[in-house]
Enzyme design. Structure first.
Site, mmCIF file in Angstrom:
data_model
loop_
_atom_site.group_PDB
_atom_site.id
_atom_site.type_symbol
_atom_site.label_atom_id
_atom_site.label_comp_id
_atom_site.label_asym_id
_atom_site.label_seq_id
_atom_site.Cartn_x
_atom_site.Cartn_y
_atom_site.Cartn_z
ATOM 1 N N LYS A 161 -8.781 -10.552 -5.233
ATOM 2 C CA LYS A 161 -9.439 -9.236 -5.126
ATOM 3 C C LYS A 161 -8.688 -7.736 -5.087
ATOM 4 O O LYS A 161 -9.529 -7.152 -6.139
ATOM 5 C CB LYS A 161 -10.236 -8.221 -4.178
ATOM 6 N N LYS A 180 -1.080 -13.233 -9.375
ATOM 7 C CA LYS A 180 -2.046 -13.830 -8.441
ATOM 8 C C LYS A 180 -3.528 -13.884 -8.517
ATOM 9 O O LYS A 180 -3.719 -12.519 -8.197
ATOM 10 C CB LYS A 180 -1.472 -13.872 -7.607
ATOM 11 N N LYS A 207 0.850 -1.426 -0.107
ATOM 12 C CA LYS A 207 -0.398 -0.201 0.063
ATOM 13 C C LYS A 207 0.601 1.045 0.065
ATOM 14 O O LYS A 207 0.472 2.156 -0.665
ATOM 15 C CB LYS A 207 -0.583 0.413 0.979
HETATM 16 P P1 TYM Z 1 -7.378 -13.543 3.117
HETATM 17 O O1 TYM Z 1 -8.861 -13.725 3.158
HETATM 18 O O2 TYM Z 1 -6.955 -12.587 1.913
HETATM 19 O O3 TYM Z 1 -7.285 -15.424 1.863
HETATM 20 C C1 TYM Z 1 -8.323 -16.147 2.840
HETATM 21 C C2 TYM Z 1 -7.230 -17.625 2.089
HETATM 22 O O4 TYM Z 1 -7.136 -17.650 1.093
HETATM 23 C C3 TYM Z 1 -6.101 -17.647 -0.242
HETATM 24 N N1 TYM Z 1 -5.535 -17.095 -1.013
HETATM 25 C C4 TYM Z 1 -5.322 -17.486 -1.706
HETATM 26 N N2 TYM Z 1 -4.234 -19.551 -2.124
HETATM 27 C C5 TYM Z 1 -4.202 -19.208 -2.936
HETATM 28 N N3 TYM Z 1 -3.607 -18.898 -4.723
HETATM 29 C C6 TYM Z 1 -4.636 -17.792 -4.560
HETATM 30 N N4 TYM Z 1 -4.914 -16.772 -5.272
HETATM 31 C C7 TYM Z 1 -5.335 -16.413 -2.732
HETATM 32 N N5 TYM Z 1 -5.450 -15.988 -2.325
HETATM 33 C C8 TYM Z 1 -6.220 -15.812 -1.248
HETATM 34 C C9 TYM Z 1 -4.808 -16.965 1.118
HETATM 35 O O5 TYM Z 1 -3.877 -17.457 1.506
HETATM 36 C C10 TYM Z 1 -5.423 -17.317 2.768
HETATM 37 O O6 TYM Z 1 -5.091 -18.600 3.538
HETATM 38 N N6 TYM Z 1 -5.307 -12.628 6.475
HETATM 39 C C11 TYM Z 1 -5.538 -13.447 6.205
HETATM 40 C C12 TYM Z 1 -7.058 -14.224 7.522
HETATM 41 C C13 TYM Z 1 -6.647 -14.572 8.691
HETATM 42 C C14 TYM Z 1 -5.892 -15.750 8.611
HETATM 43 C C15 TYM Z 1 -5.768 -15.796 10.556
HETATM 44 C C16 TYM Z 1 -5.468 -16.381 8.133
HETATM 45 C C17 TYM Z 1 -6.948 -13.950 9.661
HETATM 46 N N7 TYM Z 1 -6.460 -14.128 10.416
HETATM 47 C C18 TYM Z 1 -5.192 -16.658 10.580
HETATM 48 C C19 TYM Z 1 -5.050 -17.723 8.986
HETATM 49 C C20 TYM Z 1 -4.587 -17.732 10.288
HETATM 50 C C21 TYM Z 1 -5.871 -12.960 4.477
HETATM 51 O O7 TYM Z 1 -6.499 -11.987 4.833
HETATM 52 O O8 TYM Z 1 -6.497 -14.100 3.922
#
Ligand code: TYM
Length: 354
Positions: free
Chosen positions: A213, A210, A131
Site C-alpha cells: 500500500k 514489492k 520512515k
Molecule cells: P501486513 O498487514 O503488512 O501484511 C499481512 C501479510 O501479508 C504479507 N504481505 C506480502 N507477502 C508477499 N508479498 C507481498 N508483496 C506482501 N505484502 C504483504 C505480509 O508479509 C504479512 O504476512 N506486522 C504484520 C501484521 C502482524 C503480524 C503479527 C503478522 C501483526 N502481528 C503477528 C504475523 C504475526 C503486518 O504488518 O502485516
C-alpha cells in the site's frame, strides 16, 4: 519400552493489518497459507497433510492504529477484513478468527517483553528505519511495533507463523525477545518459526517493486473488475521489441500471471515468452481473465457473507473468547515467572525448548 513423550501441538498464528483492502501480496504471501494450514475438519483425513493442530488468525487493529487515524474507517476496515478472510476460505470453526484488540492480555504481555527489549534491536527494524530515512515523523507506536508483534505470537504458544518475506525480520526479533525472557526467567515462551511460500513470499506490484500500500502499486483481491482491469493494463513492462524472445522468470507481469492462472496456462504463457513475437498487452488481457476466474467463487461467497453483518460479529466474538483463554494461560505463566503474581509460585519448567 519407555512411554512415548507427548507430541508438542503445532500451532499456526498470524496477523494482518486492516489498513485498506487486502491485495494480491497479502493473499498469495499470507492468506493462502492461513487457509492451507488450518486444521482439517476430519483430523483422521489430515494425516500427512500440512495442516497444524490449531490455528489462530487475527486482524491487527492495534498495529493499524499507527496509520489509520479515522475511527469510523478503522471500524469499517476491521469488519471488511473479517468478511474478506471468511470469503477467501478461512473457516472460523477450524481456525480461531479474532480481532487483536479484543485480547487485552497481549498488550500486558507487550509490556513484559518491552522490559527485555534492547533499543538497538528496534532501531534496526525496517518499518521504523524506512520512515526515518524518508524524513517522516515516527511515533513510539511505530518504534515498538515489533514488540507488540512478538507478544501477538508468543501469547498463543505459536510454533509456526505464516507470513510474507517482509515479516521475517520481525519474527527474528520475536525469537530474540522470547529467548532473552526465557534466559532470565526460565522456559516461559516457545520459539516460533516463520513459514514462507515459494513463489509468493514477495509478490511484485504493478511497478515491479514489492506490492505494498505504501508504494501505491497494489491490486486488491476484491476490487471492482473494471478498476482492476485498468490497473492491470497499466502494469509497467520493458520496451523490448515484440519479436524478441523474453525470459519469463525475470518478468514481474509473468510472475503475477503465474500466481493467478492454472498451471497449464502458465506453462503455455512461459513458452510464448521464450518464443517471442507477442505483445505484453496479450499477457495483460490474459491476466485480467485469470484474476477474475481465480477469485470468482470467493467474490460470490463474499457477497453472501456481507449481507449478514451480525454473523461476522458473532464469529469475531467467539474467536475472541477462544483467543483470550489461550493468551490468559500464557500471560499467567509469564507473570508468575517474572515475579508479578504474588502468592503464586513460578511455573514449572515446561522442558520443551523448540
Ligand atoms: P501486513 O498487514 O503488512 O501484511 C499481512 C501479510 O501479508 C504479507 N504481505 C506480502 N507477502 C508477499 N508479498 C507481498 N508483496 C506482501 N505484502 C504483504 C505480509 O508479509 C504479512 O504476512 N506486522 C504484520 C501484521 C502482524 C503480524 C503479527 C503478522 C501483526 N502481528 C503477528 C504475523 C504475526 C503486518 O504488518 O502485516
Amino acid at each position: 519400552m519407555p512411554p512415548e513423550s507427548p507430541r508438542r501441538p503445532s500451532r499456526a498464528l498470524s496477523g494482518i493489518q486492516p489498513t485498506g483492502r487486502f491485495h494480491w501480496g497479502n493473499y498469495f504471501g499470507a492468506i493462502r497459507q492461513y487457509i492451507d494450514l488450518q486444521p482439517a475438519a476430519d483430523p483422521a483425513a489430515a494425516r500427512g497433510a500440512e495442516a497444524v493442530d490449531e490455528a489462530y488468525y487475527f486482524i491487527a487493529d492495534l498495529h493499524a492504529l499507527t496509520t489509520v487515524r479515522d475511527p469510523a474507517r478503522l471500524r469499517t476496515l476491521v469488519h471488511a477484513a473479517a468478511v474478506d478472510l471468511v470469503a477467501l476460505g478461512l473457516d472460523p470453526v477450524r481456525a480461531v478468527l479474532f480481532v487483536q484488540s479484543d485480547v487485552p492480555e497481549v498488550t500486558e504481555l507487550t509490556w513484559l517483553l518491552m522490559t527485555v527489549t534492547p533499543m538497538g534491536l528496534l532501531e534496526r527494524c525496517h518499518a521504523y528505519k524506512d520512515k526515518k530515512t524518508r524524513g517522516l515523523p515516527a511515533d513510539a507506536g511505530l518504534f515498538t511495533y515489533p514488540v507488540l508483534m512478538a507478544a501477538d505470537i508468543l501469547a498463543y504458544d505459536a510454533t509456526v507463523v505464516p507470513v510474507g518475506e517482509d515479516q521475517v525480520q520481525h519474527i527474528e526479533v520475536c525469537r530474540d525477545l522470547a529467548d532473552k525472557f526465557n534466559s532470565l526467567y526460565g522456559d516461559v515462551f516457545m520459539l516460533p518459526q516463520p513459514r514462507l511460500v515459494v513463489g509468493g513470499a514477495k509478490v511484485p506490484g504493478t511497478d515491479g517493486q514489492k506490492m505494498s500500500k505504501s508504494y501505491e502499486n497494489t491490486i486488491d483481491v476484491f476490487e471492482d473488475l473494471a478498476a482492476q482491469k485498468k490497473k492491470i493494463m497499466r502494469i509497467t513492462t520493458d520496451s523490448r521489441p515484440m519479436e524478441d524472445p523474453k525470459d519469463p522468470e525475470t518478468d514481474h507481469l509473468f510472475e503475477l500471471f503465474s500466481l493467478l492462472a492454472p498451471a497449464a496456462d502458465r506453462d503455455r504463457m512461459a513458452e510464448l515468452y521464450r518464443r517471442g513475437g507477442f505483445g505484453y498487452g496479450e499477457v495483460k488481457k490474459a491476466l485480467v481473465e485469470a484474476a477474475a476466474d481465480h477469485f470468482a467463487a470467493a467474490r460470490a461467497r463474499r457477497a453472501e457473507i456481507e449481507s449478514d453483518p451480525a454473523r461476522i460479529e458473532a464469529i469475531l466474538a467467539a474467536g475472541a473468547r477462544r483467543a483470550r483463554a489461550k493468551a490468559g494461560e500464557v500471560l499467567d505463566r509469564a507473570r508468575r515467572a517474572c515475579g508479578l503474581a504474588r502468592g503464586k509460585p513460578a511455573p514449572r519448567p515446561r522442558g520443551v525448548r523448540p
